[in-house]
Each structure stands twice: as C-alpha cells, then as structure tokens.
Scaffold this motif. Structure first.
Motif, mmCIF file in Angstrom:
data_model
loop_
_atom_site.group_PDB
_atom_site.id
_atom_site.type_symbol
_atom_site.label_atom_id
_atom_site.label_comp_id
_atom_site.label_asym_id
_atom_site.label_seq_id
_atom_site.Cartn_x
_atom_site.Cartn_y
_atom_site.Cartn_z
ATOM 1 N N UNK A 130 -6.984 9.170 -3.897
ATOM 2 C CA UNK A 130 -6.740 8.251 -4.998
ATOM 3 C C UNK A 130 -5.929 8.908 -6.102
ATOM 4 N N UNK A 131 -6.281 10.140 -6.448
ATOM 5 C CA UNK A 131 -5.551 10.855 -7.497
ATOM 6 C C UNK A 131 -4.102 11.103 -7.106
ATOM 7 N N UNK A 132 -3.847 11.227 -5.806
ATOM 8 C CA UNK A 132 -2.483 11.432 -5.320
ATOM 9 C C UNK A 132 -1.679 10.132 -5.253
ATOM 10 N N UNK A 133 -2.337 8.996 -5.485
ATOM 11 C CA UNK A 133 -1.640 7.721 -5.469
ATOM 12 C C UNK A 133 -1.735 6.955 -4.173
ATOM 13 N N UNK A 134 -2.512 7.450 -3.201
ATOM 14 C CA UNK A 134 -2.704 6.714 -1.951
ATOM 15 C C UNK A 134 -3.465 5.419 -2.222
ATOM 16 N N UNK A 135 -3.141 4.397 -1.468
ATOM 17 C CA UNK A 135 -3.810 3.101 -1.643
ATOM 18 C C UNK A 135 -4.680 2.726 -0.457
ATOM 19 N N UNK A 136 -4.633 3.558 0.595
ATOM 20 C CA UNK A 136 -5.540 3.323 1.721
ATOM 21 C C UNK A 136 -5.873 4.634 2.393
ATOM 22 N N UNK A 137 -6.972 4.616 3.140
ATOM 23 C CA UNK A 137 -7.425 5.808 3.857
ATOM 24 C C UNK A 137 -7.952 5.370 5.212
ATOM 25 N N UNK A 138 -7.768 6.248 6.203
ATOM 26 C CA UNK A 138 -8.195 5.953 7.572
ATOM 27 C C UNK A 138 -9.055 7.106 8.081
ATOM 28 N N UNK A 139 -10.201 6.788 8.629
ATOM 29 C CA UNK A 139 -11.107 7.784 9.214
ATOM 30 C C UNK A 139 -11.093 7.685 10.731
ATOM 31 N N UNK A 140 -10.996 8.826 11.403
ATOM 32 C CA UNK A 140 -11.188 8.860 12.848
ATOM 33 C C UNK A 140 -12.675 8.653 13.128
ATOM 34 N N UNK A 141 -12.993 7.504 13.704
ATOM 35 C CA UNK A 141 -14.387 7.200 14.041
ATOM 36 C C UNK A 141 -14.758 7.730 15.422
ATOM 37 N N UNK A 144 11.566 1.715 3.582
ATOM 38 C CA UNK A 144 10.856 0.453 3.761
ATOM 39 C C UNK A 144 9.654 0.515 4.663
ATOM 40 N N UNK A 145 9.152 1.717 4.963
ATOM 41 C CA UNK A 145 7.967 1.882 5.808
ATOM 42 C C UNK A 145 6.835 2.483 4.982
ATOM 43 N N UNK A 146 5.633 2.513 5.557
ATOM 44 C CA UNK A 146 4.507 3.202 4.932
ATOM 45 C C UNK A 146 4.433 4.640 5.426
ATOM 46 N N UNK A 147 3.896 5.503 4.580
ATOM 47 C CA UNK A 147 3.691 6.906 4.929
ATOM 48 C C UNK A 147 2.196 7.170 5.049
ATOM 49 N N UNK A 148 1.786 7.774 6.177
ATOM 50 C CA UNK A 148 0.377 8.098 6.433
ATOM 51 C C UNK A 148 0.280 9.592 6.723
ATOM 52 N N UNK A 149 -0.280 10.355 5.774
ATOM 53 C CA UNK A 149 -0.373 11.810 5.897
ATOM 54 C C UNK A 149 -1.786 12.204 6.319
ATOM 55 N N UNK A 150 -1.878 13.007 7.371
ATOM 56 C CA UNK A 150 -3.183 13.442 7.866
ATOM 57 C C UNK A 150 -3.612 14.767 7.253
ATOM 58 N N UNK A 202 0.841 -1.210 0.000
ATOM 59 C CA UNK A 202 0.000 0.000 0.000
ATOM 60 C C UNK A 202 0.872 1.254 0.000
ATOM 61 N N UNK A 203 1.944 1.242 0.740
ATOM 62 C CA UNK A 203 2.975 2.290 0.777
ATOM 63 C C UNK A 203 2.512 3.643 1.314
ATOM 64 N N UNK A 204 1.429 4.168 0.819
ATOM 65 C CA UNK A 204 1.059 5.553 1.119
ATOM 66 C C UNK A 204 -0.448 5.641 1.366
ATOM 67 N N UNK A 205 -0.815 6.224 2.530
ATOM 68 C CA UNK A 205 -2.219 6.387 2.876
ATOM 69 C C UNK A 205 -2.504 7.800 3.364
ATOM 70 N N UNK A 206 -3.795 8.124 3.449
ATOM 71 C CA UNK A 206 -4.227 9.427 3.942
ATOM 72 C C UNK A 206 -5.132 9.220 5.153
ATOM 73 N N UNK A 207 -4.850 9.964 6.195
ATOM 74 C CA UNK A 207 -5.538 9.935 7.485
ATOM 75 C C UNK A 207 -6.509 11.117 7.506
#
Length: 414
Positions: free
Chosen positions: A58-69, A273-279, A13-18
């Motif tokens: 998605x347009x930025x290339x993120x492969x996952x997203x996380x929502x604060x529930x 070698x880690x994933x990046x999660x940008x909020x 997944x490499x890159x996600x958005x928080x």
C-alpha cells in the motif's frame, strides 16, 4: 470490442504485488515440477504477518495484491478439507493457522483489492489424468471463493495443465455463481490476459482487442490460448523482484532489481497501457525480506516523485488534437495520455509535437500507436510553452498531462 466496467476498474489498479509463499519457502533449492518431497514439518513461519506485506504494498502505491494459495506442489495455504497437505497439518499455530484468512483480512484493512492464485495443475496427483481431478479442483476453489468474503481477482496459472482437459463450463459456472463480480486471469473465460512473458514487458503497440492469449511458459509454442471470438482483454505484466526465484531463497538477495530497472518496467507495462504485477517471496519468518521491501518502497516513492505534479497547463481541444499551453514556459520531457475506453480502444496512432520557445514551427518529439488505459511518453528535455497532441481514431479520456522529470531527484535549473 467494448470492455466491462470491471475491466476498466482493473486497468485503474495499474500496479499490484504478487506474494509466493508456501511450503516451498522452507525448502531451499526446489524448482517447479522437480517432485522432491517437502515434509509438512518444515512449514513454521515464526513471525508471519500479512500486515507487513500489505502495508508495504500500500505504501508503495499498489492497488491490489495476490497470494499464492496453492502452487504446483499442492500445498494449501488454508485448512482445506480436500487434502492433508495443508497448513492444518503443520507446526505453525499448532495446525490452526490460515494464511489465506490473514492475507484477505490484511488487504481489507489497507484497502487493497484481493487476488488469489491457484494452480489447477499439481505434480504427483495420481488422478490428474482422470475426470475426478476436476472434483478436487472445484472443491478447493469453492472453499477459497466461499469462505473469505468478496474476492476481486482469481489468478489461474496454466503451467502444467496442457495435458488435462478440464470441464471448463462446469468450473466457470461455479466460479461465476460464487463470485459474480470476480475477474478471471487469462484462462477459459478470461477478463484479463497474460502478456506472454515473465519479464514485466508489454509489447508496443499494446492493443487490447485479441483473439488468442498465451497460455503458459510451458506452452508458448502451442496454439493453446485460442479464443472463440475477439475480446477486449487488458494485459498484465508479471515479473519477479529477484532475478529467477518466485519463492524466497537465501542465495539471491544480490539479484533484487535496482530502482532504475523497476522504473524501466513501469514504463514498459503501465506506460504501455498494461498492469504491472511484481512478485516478492516472503521469507521464512513470514515477513518481507528487508532488501525487497526497501526496494519496493523506493519504487513507489520514485513513481510519486516523477508523476505526482504535472505542469500547469491550459488545454484547447480540437478535432483529434489537443494543444497544451504551459502557464510558464519551461523544460518538458514527459507527456501522459489516457484514452476513453468505455466503448473500446480506438486510437491507432498519435504524435506529440512541441513549439520550441521562440519558434513557431512545431517539432515532433514522440510518435506512438496504441494509447489504451495509459501511454507514458518520455522524450529528451525541451524548453517550450506549447505542446500539441494529434491522434487518429478514438478519443482521449482527459486532458493530457505534461511533466518535467529531473534526473536522480536533483533540482535542475530550467
């Protein structure tokens, strides 16, 4: 240690958005654990559109997203049966809205893996010191994991939980039963681990076999993250698009990270070698702030510009080495390596050498230790037709890639 197939998938997944969004979005100046009241009447996004969030990711290339529930304030972004402090008692959609539902459906429309954040700890909960707090916790987690289809990733925030002894076996048993394929972040029965800071920076070297994990920003100096045995745990580097605030603020747009800084974080995370999660904190409209969205999209475009067109090469595999011969001699300033991880991480050191054009003696341009899922190796530009990669232990997943990345997207004569 041997990773699971799901852990290897996570690394891909490499890159996600928080997305930090909730009652606190509508109350400027609140901070974690400040205990200030935030009445439900304030929650009223006028244009909430999770497609806006996920489309940009998605347009930025993120492969996952996380929502604060549910954050530390206890506000539930879904109509939970176990608290009055939820969207069900707000003016938004006359109490009939469900942010979690809209988020998960948007992720599926755009093909992103779905992550849900839940803070186990909650300020002001009068029973948090007692065992029946676990019932409340489990009931809400059960709602989240049984009402929204397949969930890929559950992100527990350890902040504030140091004083409560959770019934871990019971909690994990229920989670694994409800969502057998779910990945758990950092706590109790982890599949992934927190890197230990909120700056987006992985350590160098970054080896995935660990016997302890950092627990939370509040407990970095305590031995709270010990594991019963050494595990393969991929690292995730979380950070904010803005300097300090996770939730939206009117007062800090000027702190949106520059493209240069974001690319630096990409090298320090994915490149190690880690994933990046940008909020990004969606604003009071329920949309991504314009400045944050623009920078996110520019970030995705810059990653593509740099790394979508590797130089054509022929590869010759040797014993613990690979020789790349460029189809056409030219400038090179990056090499990307990927390790074969199906049986664990084995490469303990590596070196990249080039043969300067017209010179037979190879010159070292990069020395490294860990490779893992990916090692992005930049070095000053050099004109060459041959690159040699030597490594100790383990094996490479595929042929290394070589790149010439021109500064500022300007054509540079080679």
């Amino acid at each position: 240690m041997k990773p699971s197939p799901r852990q290897l998938e996570f690394l891909d997944w490499e890159f996600g958005v928080f997305f930090h969004f909730g009652i606190r979005t509508f109350y400027e100046g609140h901070e974690d654990w400040d205990g200030k009241e935030m009445p439900l009447s304030g929650f009223s996004p006028s244009q909430l559109d999770c497609d806006d969030w996920i489309r940009a990711a998605s347009q930025a290339g993120a492969r996952y997203a996380i929502l604060v529930c549910k954050h530390h304030d206890g506000f539930a972004n879904w109509p939970s049966r176990y608290t009055d402090y939820s969207v069900a008692n707000t003016p938004w959609k006359d109490g009939k809205g469900d942010v979690v539902k809209e988020f998960t459906e948007a992720c599926r429309r755009y093909g992103l893996h779905i992550g849900l954040y839940y803070s186990p700890a909650q300020f002001g909960f009068e029973r948090m010191s007692s065992q029946d707090y676990d019932d409340y916790f489990i009931n809400q987690i059960t709602e989240l994991l049984s009402q929204y289809g397949k969930i890929d990733y559950l992100w527990f925030d350890g902040c504030g939980s140091g004083s409560h002894e959770y019934d871990k076996a019971r909690i994990i048993g229920i989670i694994r039963k409800l969502q057998p394929d779910i990945l758990l972040f950092n706590m109790w029965d982890p599949d992934t681990r927190w890197i230990g800071n909120e700056a987006g920076l992985a350590h160098n070297p970054n080896f995935n076999d660990v016997d302890a994990v950092p627990f939370s920003m509040m407990d970095l100096d305590k031995n709270t993250g010990g594991l019963q045995k050494t595990l393969f745990l991929p690292a995730e580097c979380d950070c904010r698009m803005r300097l300090q605030n996770w939730f939206y603020s009117d007062k800090d747009e000027h702190t949106v990270k520059s493209l240069d800084e974001l690319m630096g974080l990409y090298y320090y995370s994915v490149g190690r070698g880690a994933n990046l999660l940008i909020n990004i904190g969606p604003d009071r409209r329920g949309l991504l702030p314009d400045a944050d969205k623009e920078r996110l999209l520019a970030f995705g475009q810059e990653i593509k510009r740099r790394f979508s067109q590797p130089l054509p090469v022929h590869a010759a595999q040797g014993e613990n080495s690979v020789v790349l011969t460029l189809d056409t001699p030219g400038l090179v300033n990056h090499v990307i390596l990927e390790e074969k991880l199906v049986n664990g991480q084995g490469i303990s050191s590596f070196q990249i050498l080039v043969n300067p054009f017209g010179c037979s003696e190879p010159i070292a341009v990069y020395d490294g230790k860990s490779v893992g899922h990916k090692a992005i190796c930049p070095f000053p530009s050099v004109y060459t037709e041959q690159i040699t990669i030597r490594y100790e232990g383990g094996a490479l997943q595929s042929t290394p890639q070589a790149f010439y990345v021109a500064d500022n997207d300007k054509a540079v004569e080679q």
